[in-house]
Design a protein around this motif. Sequence first.
Motif, PDB file in Angstrom:
ATOM      1  N   PRO A 298       0.833  -1.200   0.000  1.00  0.00           N
ATOM      2  CA  PRO A 298       0.000   0.000   0.000  1.00  0.00           C
ATOM      3  C   PRO A 298       0.872   1.256   0.000  1.00  0.00           C
ATOM      4  CG  PRO A 298      -0.022  -1.031   2.168  1.00  0.00           C
ATOM      5  CD  PRO A 298       0.747  -1.938   1.266  1.00  0.00           C
ATOM      6  N   GLN A 299       0.454   2.238  -0.774  1.00  0.00           N
ATOM      7  CA  GLN A 299       1.205   3.505  -0.784  1.00  0.00           C
ATOM      8  C   GLN A 299       0.608   4.491   0.199  1.00  0.00           C
ATOM      9  OE1 GLN A 299       3.198   4.664  -4.321  1.00  0.00           O
ATOM     10  NE2 GLN A 299       1.820   3.410  -5.542  1.00  0.00           N
ATOM     11  N   SER A 300      -0.657   4.279   0.552  1.00  0.00           N
ATOM     12  CA  SER A 300      -1.294   5.191   1.514  1.00  0.00           C
ATOM     13  C   SER A 300      -1.992   4.384   2.600  1.00  0.00           C
ATOM     14  CB  SER A 300      -2.296   6.105   0.802  1.00  0.00           C
ATOM     15  OG  SER A 300      -3.153   5.328   0.000  1.00  0.00           O
ATOM     16  N   LEU A 301      -1.860   4.866   3.825  1.00  0.00           N
ATOM     17  CA  LEU A 301      -2.351   4.127   4.997  1.00  0.00           C
ATOM     18  C   LEU A 301      -3.143   5.064   5.900  1.00  0.00           C
ATOM     19  CD1 LEU A 301      -2.136   1.613   7.003  1.00  0.00           C
ATOM     20  CD2 LEU A 301      -0.071   2.735   7.883  1.00  0.00           C
TER      21      LEU A 301
ATOM     22  N   ARG B 207       6.758  -0.464   9.507  1.00  0.00           N
ATOM     23  CA  ARG B 207       7.114  -1.529   8.565  1.00  0.00           C
ATOM     24  C   ARG B 207       6.701  -1.167   7.148  1.00  0.00           C
ATOM     25  NH1 ARG B 207       7.647  -7.180  10.074  1.00  0.00           N
ATOM     26  NH2 ARG B 207       8.778  -7.137  12.033  1.00  0.00           N
ATOM     27  N   LEU B 208       5.489  -0.643   7.031  1.00  0.00           N
ATOM     28  CA  LEU B 208       4.977  -0.321   5.693  1.00  0.00           C
ATOM     29  C   LEU B 208       5.754   0.837   5.078  1.00  0.00           C
ATOM     30  CD1 LEU B 208       1.131  -0.747   6.299  1.00  0.00           C
ATOM     31  CD2 LEU B 208       2.612  -2.202   4.912  1.00  0.00           C
ATOM     32  N   ILE B 209       6.131   1.817   5.892  1.00  0.00           N
ATOM     33  CA  ILE B 209       6.922   2.942   5.364  1.00  0.00           C
ATOM     34  C   ILE B 209       8.267   2.423   4.867  1.00  0.00           C
ATOM     35  CG2 ILE B 209       8.153   5.062   6.030  1.00  0.00           C
ATOM     36  CD1 ILE B 209       5.731   5.591   7.965  1.00  0.00           C
ATOM     37  N   ALA B 210       8.843   1.483   5.588  1.00  0.00           N
ATOM     38  CA  ALA B 210      10.127   0.915   5.155  1.00  0.00           C
ATOM     39  C   ALA B 210       9.976   0.198   3.814  1.00  0.00           C
ATOM     40  CB  ALA B 210      10.651  -0.057   6.216  1.00  0.00           C
ATOM     41  N   ARG B 211       8.756  -0.254   3.539  1.00  0.00           N
ATOM     42  CA  ARG B 211       8.529  -0.989   2.285  1.00  0.00           C
ATOM     43  C   ARG B 211       8.070  -0.115   1.132  1.00  0.00           C
ATOM     44  NH1 ARG B 211       5.173  -6.419   3.357  1.00  0.00           N
ATOM     45  NH2 ARG B 211       6.676  -7.519   4.639  1.00  0.00           N
ATOM     46  N   ARG B 212       7.518   1.039   1.347  1.00  0.00           N
ATOM     47  CA  ARG B 212       7.086   1.917   0.250  1.00  0.00           C
ATOM     48  C   ARG B 212       5.906   2.817   0.597  1.00  0.00           C
ATOM     49  NH1 ARG B 212       8.713  -2.063  -2.979  1.00  0.00           N
ATOM     50  NH2 ARG B 212      10.279  -1.503  -4.505  1.00  0.00           N
ATOM     51  N   THR B 213       5.250   2.604   1.680  1.00  0.00           N
ATOM     52  CA  THR B 213       4.092   3.453   1.978  1.00  0.00           C
ATOM     53  C   THR B 213       4.571   4.901   2.110  1.00  0.00           C
ATOM     54  OG1 THR B 213       2.949   1.657   3.053  1.00  0.00           O
ATOM     55  CG2 THR B 213       2.224   3.870   3.636  1.00  0.00           C
ATOM     56  N   ARG B 214       3.889   5.794   1.407  1.00  0.00           N
ATOM     57  CA  ARG B 214       4.352   7.182   1.337  1.00  0.00           C
ATOM     58  C   ARG B 214       3.496   8.148   2.138  1.00  0.00           C
ATOM     59  NH1 ARG B 214       8.082   5.831   1.587  1.00  0.00           N
ATOM     60  NH2 ARG B 214       9.574   5.093   0.083  1.00  0.00           N
ATOM     61  N   THR B 215       2.184   7.880   2.208  1.00  0.00           N
ATOM     62  CA  THR B 215       1.346   8.820   2.962  1.00  0.00           C
ATOM     63  C   THR B 215       0.612   8.064   4.072  1.00  0.00           C
ATOM     64  OG1 THR B 215      -0.597   8.586   1.545  1.00  0.00           O
ATOM     65  CG2 THR B 215       0.977  10.280   0.919  1.00  0.00           C
ATOM     66  N   VAL B 216       0.598   8.687   5.226  1.00  0.00           N
ATOM     67  CA  VAL B 216      -0.033   8.062   6.396  1.00  0.00           C
ATOM     68  C   VAL B 216      -0.940   9.089   7.068  1.00  0.00           C
ATOM     69  CG1 VAL B 216       0.353   6.956   8.638  1.00  0.00           C
ATOM     70  CG2 VAL B 216       2.000   6.600   6.784  1.00  0.00           C
ATOM     71  N   CYS B 217      -2.134   8.655   7.378  1.00  0.00           N
ATOM     72  CA  CYS B 217      -3.051   9.503   8.148  1.00  0.00           C
ATOM     73  C   CYS B 217      -3.285   8.807   9.486  1.00  0.00           C
ATOM     74  CB  CYS B 217      -4.368   9.672   7.380  1.00  0.00           C
ATOM     75  SG  CYS B 217      -5.536  10.680   8.290  1.00  0.00           S
TER      76      CYS B 217
ATOM     77  N   GLY C  73      10.399   9.424   6.629  1.00  0.00           N
ATOM     78  CA  GLY C  73      10.268   9.827   5.228  1.00  0.00           C
ATOM     79  C   GLY C  73       8.846   9.858   4.695  1.00  0.00           C
ATOM     80  N   ALA C  74       7.864   9.578   5.544  1.00  0.00           N
ATOM     81  CA  ALA C  74       6.482   9.568   5.058  1.00  0.00           C
ATOM     82  C   ALA C  74       5.843  10.951   5.206  1.00  0.00           C
ATOM     83  CB  ALA C  74       5.665   8.546   5.845  1.00  0.00           C
ATOM     84  N   ASP C  75       4.839  11.165   4.384  1.00  0.00           N
ATOM     85  CA  ASP C  75       4.025  12.377   4.488  1.00  0.00           C
ATOM     86  C   ASP C  75       2.894  12.017   5.468  1.00  0.00           C
ATOM     87  OD1 ASP C  75       2.427  14.529   4.122  1.00  0.00           O
ATOM     88  OD2 ASP C  75       1.923  14.116   2.026  1.00  0.00           O
ATOM     89  N   VAL C  76       2.909  12.614   6.640  1.00  0.00           N
ATOM     90  CA  VAL C  76       1.999  12.173   7.713  1.00  0.00           C
ATOM     91  C   VAL C  76       1.137  13.326   8.210  1.00  0.00           C
ATOM     92  CG1 VAL C  76       1.862  11.005   9.956  1.00  0.00           C
ATOM     93  CG2 VAL C  76       3.827  10.594   8.467  1.00  0.00           C
TER      94      VAL C  76
END
Length: 184
Positions: A8-11, A27-37, A57-60
């Motif tokens: 997933p790219q967004s969580l 874990r997901l950010i380390a794998r590729r997730t870019r945006t987190v809410c 490194g995520a946009d949170v």
Amino acid sequence: MKDAFGAPQSLLVLGGTSEIGLATARRLIARRTRTVCLAGRPSPALERAAAELRELGADVRTVPFDALDSASHEEVLCKIFTEGDIDMVLLAFGVLGDQARDEEEPLSAVRVAQTNYTGAVSAGLVCAGALQAQGHGSLVVLSAAAGERARRADFIYGSSKAGLDVFAQGLGDALHGTGVHVMV
Ligand SMILES: NC(=O)c1ccc[n+]([C@@H]2O[C@H](COP(=O)([O-])OP(=O)(O)OC[C@H]3O[C@@H](n4cnc5c(N)ncnc54)[C@H](OP(=O)(O)O)[C@@H]3O)[C@@H](O)[C@H]2O)c1
């Protein structure tokens, strides 16, 4: 959209300070997730959690969300989806309660049930509808072993998780073929 590897790219984490929710987000950010809410009750802990994930490194961003305020769920959660697709919703909020106190104080027991069960029913249905409207995504629901069989030590909490389990399994069946998946 999930990327070519299915990540997933967004969580969206419901219960934005949840230890399991945040460990999963890391874990997901380390794998590729870019945006987190991170949706949760406003607190310094929620903002600290967002800051920590930003450092990875995520946009949170954080969004105020109260599981006990079911009437607000449609407005609060649908707004998040209007701001961009969500690939994965992690329903991570929940309270253990205090079994002895909850047996003495029924309203305190009701709070456990309302947070873990009815709060999850309303938030889960709203998110399922939004995922269906966008045509893809996953709803991941954190249940508990306590919901599988009643135990003297935590049957109030356990009963709320048993209800959550059946709800989430049924919701997964209902969404079969829509492109939206539910994992308990
Ligand atoms: N940890 C375990 O060993 C374990 C085992 C089995 C199942 N689980 C389940 O897995 C889930 C996550 O566990 P965890 O250990 O990560 O939990 P946790 O660290 O205790 O976090 C619980 C989360 O629920 C939130 N929450 C509680 N009441 C809320 C409300 N009214 N509105 C919005 N958010 C609310 C808390 O927010 P605040 O910061 O505002 O309090 C917090 O973000 C829970 O549902 C738990 O029952 C955990």
